[in-house]
Design a protein around this motif. Structure first.
Motif, PDB file in Angstrom:
ATOM      1  N   PHE A  58       0.861  -1.189   0.000  1.00  0.00           N
ATOM      2  CA  PHE A  58       0.000   0.000   0.000  1.00  0.00           C
ATOM      3  C   PHE A  58       0.892   1.232   0.000  1.00  0.00           C
ATOM      4  O   PHE A  58       2.091   1.143   0.265  1.00  0.00           O
ATOM      5  CB  PHE A  58      -0.916   0.039   1.236  1.00  0.00           C
ATOM      6  CG  PHE A  58      -0.286  -0.558   2.469  1.00  0.00           C
ATOM      7  CD1 PHE A  58      -0.713  -1.795   2.941  1.00  0.00           C
ATOM      8  CD2 PHE A  58       0.736   0.102   3.134  1.00  0.00           C
ATOM      9  CE1 PHE A  58      -0.110  -2.355   4.071  1.00  0.00           C
ATOM     10  CE2 PHE A  58       1.337  -0.455   4.256  1.00  0.00           C
ATOM     11  CZ  PHE A  58       0.908  -1.694   4.722  1.00  0.00           C
ATOM     12  N   MET A 100      -3.107   4.353   5.322  1.00  0.00           N
ATOM     13  CA  MET A 100      -2.727   3.443   4.257  1.00  0.00           C
ATOM     14  C   MET A 100      -3.664   3.646   3.082  1.00  0.00           C
ATOM     15  O   MET A 100      -4.875   3.795   3.268  1.00  0.00           O
ATOM     16  CB  MET A 100      -2.811   2.012   4.746  1.00  0.00           C
ATOM     17  CG  MET A 100      -1.739   1.706   5.785  1.00  0.00           C
ATOM     18  SD  MET A 100      -2.152   0.233   6.687  1.00  0.00           S
ATOM     19  CE  MET A 100      -0.618  -0.046   7.545  1.00  0.00           C
ATOM     20  N   HIS A 112      -0.692 -12.679   8.327  1.00  0.00           N
ATOM     21  CA  HIS A 112       0.341 -12.493   9.358  1.00  0.00           C
ATOM     22  C   HIS A 112      -0.345 -12.063  10.654  1.00  0.00           C
ATOM     23  O   HIS A 112      -1.505 -11.662  10.634  1.00  0.00           O
ATOM     24  CB  HIS A 112       1.347 -11.410   8.925  1.00  0.00           C
ATOM     25  CG  HIS A 112       0.713 -10.055   8.727  1.00  0.00           C
ATOM     26  ND1 HIS A 112      -0.029  -9.741   7.611  1.00  0.00           N
ATOM     27  CD2 HIS A 112       0.672  -8.953   9.517  1.00  0.00           C
ATOM     28  CE1 HIS A 112      -0.479  -8.502   7.705  1.00  0.00           C
ATOM     29  NE2 HIS A 112      -0.086  -7.994   8.862  1.00  0.00           N
ATOM     30  N   LEU A 157      -9.169  -5.971   3.355  1.00  0.00           N
ATOM     31  CA  LEU A 157      -8.843  -6.665   4.608  1.00  0.00           C
ATOM     32  C   LEU A 157      -9.461  -8.058   4.712  1.00  0.00           C
ATOM     33  O   LEU A 157     -10.650  -8.239   4.463  1.00  0.00           O
ATOM     34  CB  LEU A 157      -9.312  -5.805   5.787  1.00  0.00           C
ATOM     35  CG  LEU A 157      -9.077  -6.346   7.204  1.00  0.00           C
ATOM     36  CD1 LEU A 157      -7.589  -6.457   7.524  1.00  0.00           C
ATOM     37  CD2 LEU A 157      -9.762  -5.442   8.245  1.00  0.00           C
ATOM     38  N   ARG A 236      -2.824   2.327  15.975  1.00  0.00           N
ATOM     39  CA  ARG A 236      -2.307   1.192  16.752  1.00  0.00           C
ATOM     40  C   ARG A 236      -2.194   1.594  18.216  1.00  0.00           C
ATOM     41  O   ARG A 236      -1.529   2.571  18.548  1.00  0.00           O
ATOM     42  CB  ARG A 236      -0.932   0.774  16.225  1.00  0.00           C
ATOM     43  CG  ARG A 236      -1.007   0.213  14.838  1.00  0.00           C
ATOM     44  CD  ARG A 236       0.326  -0.316  14.325  1.00  0.00           C
ATOM     45  NE  ARG A 236       0.257  -0.473  12.892  1.00  0.00           N
ATOM     46  CZ  ARG A 236      -0.293  -1.521  12.269  1.00  0.00           C
ATOM     47  NH1 ARG A 236      -0.774  -2.534  12.968  1.00  0.00           N
ATOM     48  NH2 ARG A 236      -0.360  -1.556  10.957  1.00  0.00           N
TER      49      ARG A 236
HETATM   50  O1  AKG Z   1      -4.490  -3.726   4.270  1.00  0.00           O
HETATM   51  C1  AKG Z   1      -5.053  -4.044   5.313  1.00  0.00           C
HETATM   52  O2  AKG Z   1      -6.266  -3.824   5.494  1.00  0.00           O
HETATM   53  C2  AKG Z   1      -4.269  -4.689   6.425  1.00  0.00           C
HETATM   54  C3  AKG Z   1      -3.099  -3.861   6.811  1.00  0.00           C
HETATM   55  C4  AKG Z   1      -2.285  -4.508   7.878  1.00  0.00           C
HETATM   56  O3  AKG Z   1      -1.951  -5.640   7.830  1.00  0.00           O
HETATM   57  C5  AKG Z   1      -1.934  -3.726   9.067  1.00  0.00           C
HETATM   58  O4  AKG Z   1      -2.153  -2.518   9.081  1.00  0.00           O
HETATM   59  O5  AKG Z   1      -1.423  -4.300  10.029  1.00  0.00           O
END
Ligand code: AKG
Ligand code: FE2
Length: 285
Positions: A58, A100, A112, A157, A236
């Protein structure tokens, strides 16, 4: 506070999809701010901010939460704030807030999770999740604030519901066998919009929020639309007594209101952040 139904669902699946969290008067300015960040030539960004268009999965607009008050307010949005307080046992810390932007042509983002990486490295777990006194505690959370719509078939997602408490380690070839290379790296030539059994794909609308534990196995399908991108603010959160002590550049911190500075601060476990005594937090401008 979470509702009993939210507690049940989050405990079971590891995520919550909240619909229509942002009102029109919150969403529009947030979308405008996101567009302003995207349109700013990199050499004209305020000090500390950075655009990274070279990430494989992204485009990345670092520290976007601090770029505009309309985005900064989302860090303590009245609808997500009580949930954040409950999940962190009243000790929240914002540790990151990038935007993103997922565009057509970016490869599949392989599954992951923070929990899996820790297990693979044999790290003793500071990533904790448990239930005590009828409340869920989780010290490693992501709140995705969607600024654009995702429709069925678009991609985006994916998660493996329930995987935040899996008792067996997922091997790389599960679900999307080709998505990892033989040496365990991400295969950047892999594209997929398939949703195999056991995987859930999200179709949030602009103004929705997806909350999940970082312990939950997740990734992203390749983005199909050529005329629309997928924009979301990734907040986060951890807990105040677990660092890193200072992940934000001075220029970024200089933009923040005192309430947000308190939110990002690392504090002793015994301290109470003043903002956590409030049901809703208004930013001082
Ligand atoms: O692209 C997404 O929605 C997941 C992004 C991702 O893995 C993250 O932000 O930890
Ligand atoms: Fe991730």
């Amino acid at each position: 506070m979470m509702t009993p139904e939210q507690r049940y669902f989050f405990d079971l699946t590891g995520y919550l999809h909240l619909h229509g969290v942002l009102s029109e008067s919150e969403l529009r300015p947030a979308q405008d701010a996101a567009q302003r960040y995207i349109d700013t030539p990199p050499d004209q960004l305020p000090e500390g901010f950075r655009i990274d268009l070279n990430r494989e999965h992204f485009n990345w607009y670092l520290y976007a939460f601090a770029f505009d008050k309309a985005l900064e307010r989302l860090t303590m949005h009245p609808q997500t704030w009580p949930i954040l307080l409950e999940l962190t046992g009243g000790k929240p810390r914002l540790g990151g807030g990038n935007m993103m932007v997922d565009v057509h042509g970016k490869p599949f983002h392989p599954l992951h999770s923070g929990r899996e990486s820790a297990l693979r490295k044999g790290q003793p777990g500071w990533r904790r999740s448990f239930v005590k006194d009828g409340k869920i505690y989780n010290n490693d959370l992501v709140f995705f604030f969607y600024l654009t719509d995702v429709f069925p078939g678009d991609g985006g997602l994916i998660v493996v519901p329930g995987s935040h408490k899996a008792n067996f380690l997922r091997e790389h070839h599960y679900f999307y066998p080709e998505s990892y290379t033989a040496d365990g790296g991400y295969n950047d030539d892999y594209f997929s919009t398939e949703v195999p059994e056991g995987v859930t794909n999200f179709t949030p609308r602009a103004g929705d929020v997806v909350i999940m534990s970082e312990h939950l196995t997740h990734g992203a399908l390749s983005w199909e639309p050529k005329d629309r991108d997928r924009r979301f603010l990734t907040l986060r959160y951890g807990v105040q007594h677990i660092g890193p002590s200072d992940p934000f550049p001075d220029g970024v911190k200089a933009q923040l209101s005192p309430e947000t500075l308190e939110l990002i601060a690392v504090r002793d476990f015994k301290d109470h952040k003043e903002i956590t005594t409030r049901d809703t937090v208004e930013l001082t401008l």
